[in-house]
Design a protein around this motif. Structure first.
Motif, PDB file in Angstrom:
ATOM      1  N   LEU A 101       0.829  -1.206   0.000  1.00  0.00           N
ATOM      2  CA  LEU A 101       0.000   0.000   0.000  1.00  0.00           C
ATOM      3  C   LEU A 101       0.863   1.256   0.000  1.00  0.00           C
ATOM      4  N   ALA A 102       1.884   1.308   0.865  1.00  0.00           N
ATOM      5  CA  ALA A 102       2.733   2.495   0.949  1.00  0.00           C
ATOM      6  C   ALA A 102       3.548   2.704  -0.319  1.00  0.00           C
ATOM      7  N   VAL A 103       4.129   1.638  -0.848  1.00  0.00           N
ATOM      8  CA  VAL A 103       4.956   1.753  -2.063  1.00  0.00           C
ATOM      9  C   VAL A 103       4.093   2.136  -3.262  1.00  0.00           C
ATOM     10  N   THR A 104       2.889   1.567  -3.343  1.00  0.00           N
ATOM     11  CA  THR A 104       1.985   1.938  -4.434  1.00  0.00           C
ATOM     12  C   THR A 104       1.579   3.399  -4.337  1.00  0.00           C
ATOM     13  N   GLY A 105       1.285   3.854  -3.119  1.00  0.00           N
ATOM     14  CA  GLY A 105       0.954   5.265  -2.934  1.00  0.00           C
ATOM     15  C   GLY A 105       2.099   6.176  -3.322  1.00  0.00           C
ATOM     16  N   LEU A 106       3.322   5.800  -2.937  1.00  0.00           N
ATOM     17  CA  LEU A 106       4.488   6.604  -3.308  1.00  0.00           C
ATOM     18  C   LEU A 106       4.710   6.572  -4.817  1.00  0.00           C
ATOM     19  N   ALA A 178      -7.701  -4.271  -7.602  1.00  0.00           N
ATOM     20  CA  ALA A 178      -8.885  -3.408  -7.581  1.00  0.00           C
ATOM     21  C   ALA A 178      -9.120  -2.828  -6.199  1.00  0.00           C
ATOM     22  N   ARG A 179      -8.868  -3.630  -5.173  1.00  0.00           N
ATOM     23  CA  ARG A 179      -9.060  -3.162  -3.804  1.00  0.00           C
ATOM     24  C   ARG A 179      -7.929  -2.241  -3.346  1.00  0.00           C
ATOM     25  N   LEU A 180      -6.862  -2.192  -4.120  1.00  0.00           N
ATOM     26  CA  LEU A 180      -5.718  -1.352  -3.781  1.00  0.00           C
ATOM     27  C   LEU A 180      -5.831   0.059  -4.353  1.00  0.00           C
ATOM     28  N   ILE A 181      -6.680   0.246  -5.346  1.00  0.00           N
ATOM     29  CA  ILE A 181      -6.727   1.525  -6.065  1.00  0.00           C
ATOM     30  C   ILE A 181      -7.118   2.677  -5.149  1.00  0.00           C
ATOM     31  N   LEU A 182      -8.260   2.567  -4.504  1.00  0.00           N
ATOM     32  CA  LEU A 182      -8.753   3.676  -3.678  1.00  0.00           C
ATOM     33  C   LEU A 182      -7.848   3.955  -2.473  1.00  0.00           C
ATOM     34  N   PRO A 183      -7.416   2.954  -1.703  1.00  0.00           N
ATOM     35  CA  PRO A 183      -6.539   3.258  -0.564  1.00  0.00           C
ATOM     36  C   PRO A 183      -5.213   3.898  -0.979  1.00  0.00           C
ATOM     37  N   SER A 184      -4.589   3.377  -2.025  1.00  0.00           N
ATOM     38  CA  SER A 184      -3.301   3.937  -2.450  1.00  0.00           C
ATOM     39  C   SER A 184      -3.474   5.345  -2.996  1.00  0.00           C
ATOM     40  N   LEU A 185      -4.577   5.614  -3.698  1.00  0.00           N
ATOM     41  CA  LEU A 185      -4.817   6.961  -4.207  1.00  0.00           C
ATOM     42  C   LEU A 185      -5.069   7.932  -3.064  1.00  0.00           C
ATOM     43  N   ALA A 186      -5.839   7.502  -2.060  1.00  0.00           N
ATOM     44  CA  ALA A 186      -6.080   8.359  -0.896  1.00  0.00           C
ATOM     45  C   ALA A 186      -4.779   8.678  -0.179  1.00  0.00           C
ATOM     46  N   LEU A 187      -3.891   7.710  -0.134  1.00  0.00           N
ATOM     47  CA  LEU A 187      -2.606   7.902   0.530  1.00  0.00           C
ATOM     48  C   LEU A 187      -1.681   8.799  -0.289  1.00  0.00           C
ATOM     49  N   ALA A 188      -1.837   8.772  -1.614  1.00  0.00           N
ATOM     50  CA  ALA A 188      -0.912   9.482  -2.498  1.00  0.00           C
ATOM     51  C   ALA A 188      -1.299  10.922  -2.777  1.00  0.00           C
ATOM     52  N   LEU A 189      -2.566  11.291  -2.607  1.00  0.00           N
ATOM     53  CA  LEU A 189      -3.034  12.600  -3.066  1.00  0.00           C
ATOM     54  C   LEU A 189      -2.224  13.754  -2.476  1.00  0.00           C
ATOM     55  N   GLY A 190      -2.001  13.734  -1.189  1.00  0.00           N
ATOM     56  CA  GLY A 190      -1.238  14.819  -0.570  1.00  0.00           C
ATOM     57  C   GLY A 190       0.166  14.924  -1.113  1.00  0.00           C
ATOM     58  N   GLY A 264      -3.410  -5.194   7.740  1.00  0.00           N
ATOM     59  CA  GLY A 264      -2.109  -4.551   7.659  1.00  0.00           C
ATOM     60  C   GLY A 264      -1.666  -4.096   9.031  1.00  0.00           C
ATOM     61  N   LEU A 265      -0.540  -3.391   9.062  1.00  0.00           N
ATOM     62  CA  LEU A 265      -0.040  -2.881  10.334  1.00  0.00           C
ATOM     63  C   LEU A 265      -1.026  -1.916  10.977  1.00  0.00           C
ATOM     64  N   GLY A 266      -1.766  -1.169  10.153  1.00  0.00           N
ATOM     65  CA  GLY A 266      -2.711  -0.189  10.679  1.00  0.00           C
ATOM     66  C   GLY A 266      -3.818  -0.825  11.482  1.00  0.00           C
ATOM     67  N   THR A 267      -4.486  -1.811  10.911  1.00  0.00           N
ATOM     68  CA  THR A 267      -5.567  -2.471  11.635  1.00  0.00           C
ATOM     69  C   THR A 267      -5.024  -3.263  12.817  1.00  0.00           C
ATOM     70  N   LEU A 268      -3.847  -3.860  12.669  1.00  0.00           N
ATOM     71  CA  LEU A 268      -3.233  -4.575  13.787  1.00  0.00           C
ATOM     72  C   LEU A 268      -2.927  -3.620  14.938  1.00  0.00           C
ATOM     73  N   PHE A 269      -2.397  -2.447  14.614  1.00  0.00           N
ATOM     74  CA  PHE A 269      -2.078  -1.436  15.623  1.00  0.00           C
ATOM     75  C   PHE A 269      -3.351  -0.884  16.264  1.00  0.00           C
ATOM     76  N   TYR A 270      -4.370  -0.641  15.460  1.00  0.00           N
ATOM     77  CA  TYR A 270      -5.629  -0.095  15.965  1.00  0.00           C
ATOM     78  C   TYR A 270      -6.302  -1.078  16.922  1.00  0.00           C
ATOM     79  N   ASP A 271      -6.370  -2.337  16.549  1.00  0.00           N
ATOM     80  CA  ASP A 271      -6.983  -3.339  17.418  1.00  0.00           C
ATOM     81  C   ASP A 271      -6.181  -3.513  18.707  1.00  0.00           C
ATOM     82  N   ALA A 272      -4.855  -3.418  18.605  1.00  0.00           N
ATOM     83  CA  ALA A 272      -4.025  -3.563  19.801  1.00  0.00           C
ATOM     84  C   ALA A 272      -4.248  -2.408  20.779  1.00  0.00           C
ATOM     85  N   ILE A 273      -4.420  -1.195  20.246  1.00  0.00           N
ATOM     86  CA  ILE A 273      -4.698  -0.051  21.114  1.00  0.00           C
ATOM     87  C   ILE A 273      -6.046  -0.224  21.800  1.00  0.00           C
ATOM     88  N   ALA A 274      -7.046  -0.725  21.092  1.00  0.00           N
ATOM     89  CA  ALA A 274      -8.383  -0.894  21.657  1.00  0.00           C
ATOM     90  C   ALA A 274      -8.394  -1.883  22.808  1.00  0.00           C
TER      91      ALA A 274
END
Length: 316
Positions: A101-106, A178-190, A264-274
């Motif tokens: 996800l990060a490399v695709t966004g970059l 197909a499931r990678l398009i929207l997340p990577s684009l959201a990450l890349a826009l800025g 991914g690391l994000g959901t793993l980190f989020y669930d761990a915080i909860a």
């Protein structure tokens, strides 16, 4: 080169050591007893004490810190409080999804932002240049999670063009892409907007240099000057921020993965915080920090490949 590399590796080791010391004592800085949270309020004190001893939480804080640092250096980030699975195994199972996800966004940011910046510089002060500037500034100020929500609502919910949630499986590459398009684009826009502005400013500076004017006086075409000489020098500041950019994209992926329900690391980190699952929190933080400093080091080392005249050792 080796002297500079040694200095940077020493700095990386010091930063990671300080981070691991902080993370080793994190469980005592955050209010709440993780044992009581995991077991519930009805657990007996004797059973809670045995679980606390099994987790090593009955040891002095300094010993807990040293145990964590020693284990992290040897690749052992502890065990999940809930499932007792090794944290390294849990992270290893989801890390490829976050990295993709990060490399695709970059990659999207580079493929879109770099040409926009070059075009703006070549056509400086034109109507298109001003339009690109307005769009770039808007994208820079748009947080990734807001962009993710807008893209999700527009293209997945309203138009139903793309899948909304989940990352898919590697066994189905088309569905995964197909499931990678929207997340990577959201990450890349800025970063598209940021790289466009940075490339434009760098290109304008290079186009005003003496050797560019000399090349024009020798009759070289504008296309050759722009894309063979000027762009090669202008891209160096862009490379300087790519390592930092990948680190920021890894951090932004946490929000994006939660919004799009991606593993991914994000959901793993989020669930761990909860659940106050501190071993997982510490493990993810160490991995992300390590990736951040390593990508920065690789970006710094790439300067010498682009321009050998840069002597980093003399500046540090």
């Amino acid at each position: 080169m080796m002297i500079y590399l040694g200095k940077r590796l020493g700095m990386i080791a010091a930063v990671l050591l300080i981070l691991m010391v902080f993370l080793g004592g994190l469980i005592h800085l955050v209010p709440g007893d993780p044992v009581k949270i995991i077991m519930g309020p009805l657990a007996s004190d004797s059973f809670a004490a045995s679980v606390r001893s099994e987790m090593g939480l009955d040891k002095p804080i300094a010993i807990q810190m040293l145990d964590f640092i020693f284990g992290a250096v040897h690749g052992d980030l502890g065990k999940d409080f809930v499932s007792h699975r090794p944290v390294t195994v849990m992270i290893g199972g989801v890390l490829p999804h976050t990295m993709i996800l990060a490399v695709t966004g970059l990659g999207l940011a580079i493929l879109i932002g770099l040409p926009l910046g070059v075009y703006s510089a070549v056509h400086a002060n034109s109507a298109i240049d001003k339009a690109i500037a307005s769009v770039s500034i808007t994208l820079i100020t748009l947080p990734p999670y807001v962009a993710g929500l807008l893209l999700l609502l527009t293209f997945a919910v309203t138009l139903a063009w793309l899948p909304a949630l989940g990352a898919g499986n590697f066994s189905a590459p088309l569905d995964y892409a197909a499931r990678l398009i929207l997340p990577s684009l959201a990450l890349a826009l800025g970063w598209i907007g940021y790289l466009a502005r940075l490339t434009r400013a760098s290109m304008l500076e290079i186009l005003g240099a003496n050797y560019v004017r000399t090349a024009r006086s020798f009759g070289l075409s504008d296309t050759r000057i722009h894309y063979l000489y000027a762009l090669r020098s202008a891209v160096i500041p862009v490379v300087a921020v790519l390592g930092v950019g990948l680190g920021h994209l890894l951090g932004g992926a946490i929000f994006i993965e939660v919004i799009f329900g991606r593993q991914g690391l994000g959901t793993l980190f989020y669930d761990a915080i909860a659940t106050r699952n501190f071993p997982v929190i510490r493990g993810v933080a160490v991995v992300v920090a390590t990736l951040f400093v390593v990508t920065n080091l690789l970006a710094d080392l790439s300067y010498r490949l682009l321009d050998p005249r840069i002597r980093v050792e003399a500046k540090t």
